[in-house]
Write an enzyme that holds these catalytic residues in place. Structure first.
Site, PDB file in Angstrom:
ATOM      1  N   PHE A 106     112.048  38.197  29.786  1.00 10.18           N
ATOM      2  CA  PHE A 106     113.312  38.922  29.986  1.00 10.18           C
ATOM      3  C   PHE A 106     113.774  39.636  28.729  1.00 10.18           C
ATOM      4  O   PHE A 106     114.534  40.603  28.798  1.00 10.18           O
ATOM      5  CB  PHE A 106     114.391  37.954  30.486  1.00 10.18           C
ATOM      6  CG  PHE A 106     115.034  37.097  29.427  1.00 10.18           C
ATOM      7  CD1 PHE A 106     116.290  37.400  28.936  1.00 10.18           C
ATOM      8  CD2 PHE A 106     114.393  35.969  28.934  1.00 10.18           C
ATOM      9  CE1 PHE A 106     116.895  36.615  27.968  1.00 10.18           C
ATOM     10  CE2 PHE A 106     114.993  35.173  27.988  1.00 10.18           C
ATOM     11  CZ  PHE A 106     116.245  35.492  27.492  1.00 10.18           C
ATOM     12  N   LYS A 107     113.311  39.184  27.585  1.00  8.10           N
ATOM     13  CA  LYS A 107     113.797  39.767  26.339  1.00  8.10           C
ATOM     14  C   LYS A 107     113.257  41.167  26.085  1.00  8.10           C
ATOM     15  O   LYS A 107     113.681  41.841  25.147  1.00  8.10           O
ATOM     16  CB  LYS A 107     113.503  38.817  25.182  1.00  8.10           C
ATOM     17  CG  LYS A 107     114.327  37.536  25.352  1.00  8.10           C
ATOM     18  CD  LYS A 107     114.137  36.530  24.264  1.00  8.10           C
ATOM     19  CE  LYS A 107     115.019  35.314  24.552  1.00  8.10           C
ATOM     20  NZ  LYS A 107     114.921  34.262  23.553  1.00  8.10           N
TER      21      LYS A 107
END
Length: 432
Positions: A106-107
């Site tokens: 997700f980063k």
């Protein structure tokens, strides 16, 4: 967009200064002085918008006139080149898949948006900067990919030796060029402390234009709010209140969700789901915030004993314990329960959840069962299961397929510099 320090001992700054400073001089965190509410018309039409169209509307509201709309659209189009699909797993239970970016975590949303934003500001100023970032797993890979070969930016990533997965380690130690990895003989909290001390050190600040790419940097949180709106857009037709379960370590992801909530996103409840590092669930239960040394778990990206974003979480949640605990429910699970959940989800649905995602799923199930309300539950999948292959295969007792882009990393040689947990050694390394 004006920003203030949560400690109120430093001057307010512009978005550009906050992005490059990372931390205010008083060691607080930068927060927007105003979070706008999006117009009703946005939510009435949101189901017809793509992820990037949603991102542009949210960014325009937050950032205001700091960046012209055409440039803002270019930043979004450059950075968000992948989707965040919502997938049905069970009745009234959906997973928001956030692992479709380059590092499969997700980063990538925060890392790539921040890289594009910094490049935009650097083009105007012709400055050069040195980014310092601590990682407990996925941040390093996302930042390495996001900033790789970006002109005017040097990146140093600190990670705890032996406490990230093999694939995570290869993602941040095999790129080279402007990306350097330091293998720290300690925990993530030690890495984070070294980075924070560097930002407050007068000698280092005098020599370098230092910036942070951790979730302490406000530009990481802005794009993370986008996918909460996107989930609502995809599920709006169901007509039920949403509950988001967020696997949490440093609490940037959950803080971004609450920013979306403050902008008008209809959310019934957030769930802060952690592993054995349950500092925030304890706070939500008792009202006492008590940081502790981090414990090593199989959900390593959440092994954080002193979450940096807690002041933001508190402020966004209403400023006091009573307000925050009404909006956010805390739960936590140990490794045995995490592995049991991985097995049960796979056996019942054939869906593969990484150790972090499993904790979010279990938190959603347990909290919604207690709520006794008709809601739509969304758990966030923050990383592809293959990034934790040894744990996954040992848990399930079977061999699992690995995406090609991850498999090819395993044959690349690791390049990392050993580092102690002593700030003097880290400072000497940076100054050499």
């Amino acid at each position: 967009m004006n920003l203030y320090s949560t400690k109120h001992q430093s001057p307010d700054v512009s978005l550009e200064e906050a992005v490059f400073r990372g931390l205010p001089p008083d060691n607080g965190l930068y927060m927007p002085d105003h979070i706008p509410t999006l117009p009703l018309s946005f939510f009435e039409n949101i189901q017809n918008l793509s992820l990037t169209e949603i991102a542009l509307e949210v960014s325009k509201a937050l950032i205001g006139d700091d960046i012209p709309e055409a440039d803002l659209k270019r930043i979004i189009d450059q950075s968000i080149t992948f989707d965040a699909p919502v997938v049905a797993v069970e009745p009234d239970t959906y997973v928001l898949e956030l692992f479709h970016g380059p590092s499969m975590a997700f980063k990538d949303f925060g890392g790539r948006f921040m890289a594009s934003l910094m490049s935009y500001f650097l083009e105007k100023s012709a400055k050069e900067i040195h980014i310092l970032v601590a990682t407990s797993g996925d941040t390093g890979g996302a930042v390495a990919q996001g900033f790789y070969q970006t002109p005017g930016i040097k990146v140093t990533i600190l990670y705890p030796s032996g406490k990230v997965s093999d694939i995570q380690e290869k993602q941040l130690t095999t790129l080279g060029a402007n990306v350097t990895a330091l293998e720290v003989d300690g925990t993530f909290d030690d890495c984070q402390r070294l980075v924070k001390e560097a930002f407050l050190d007068a000698d280092l600040r005098a020599k370098f234009n230092l910036a942070s790419a951790n979730s302490i940097n406000i530009s990481r949180l802005i794009p993370q709010s986008f996918y909460y709106f996107n989930a609502y857009a995809r599920l709006k037709h169901l007509g039920k209140p949403l509950v988001f379960s967020v696997p949490s370590g440093n609490f940037g992801n959950l803080s971004a969700g609450i920013i979306a909530y403050r902008m008008g996103l209809p959310v019934r409840k957030f769930i802060a789901a952690t592993n054995s590092n349950h500092i925030v669930p304890d706070y939500l239960a008792t009202g006492t915030f008590e940081p502790k040394p981090s414990q090593e778990t199989i959900s390593n990206a959440m092994d954080v004993g002193n979450p940096s974003n807690f002041p933001r979480l508190l402020l966004l949640g209403g400023g006091d314990w009573e307000s925050v605990k009404d909006l956010v429910t805390g739960v936590w699970y140990d490794d045995a329960k995490t592995q049991d959940t991985i097995r049960r989800v796979y056996e019942n649905t054939a869906y593969l959840v990484c150790p972090h995602t499993a904790i979010a799923y279990q938190g959603l199930k347990d909290v919604v069962a207690e709520m006794n309300e008709d809601v739509t539950g969304v758990f966030l999948s923050t990383a592809h299961y293959a990034k934790f292959l040894p744990t996954m295969e040992a848990t399930l007792g079977t061999t699992l397929p690995v995406p090609e882009r991850l498999a090819e990393l395993l044959d690349k040689p690791k390049v990392a510099t050993p580092m102690t947990t002593t700030f003097a050694d880290f400072k000497a390394y940076l100054l050499q």
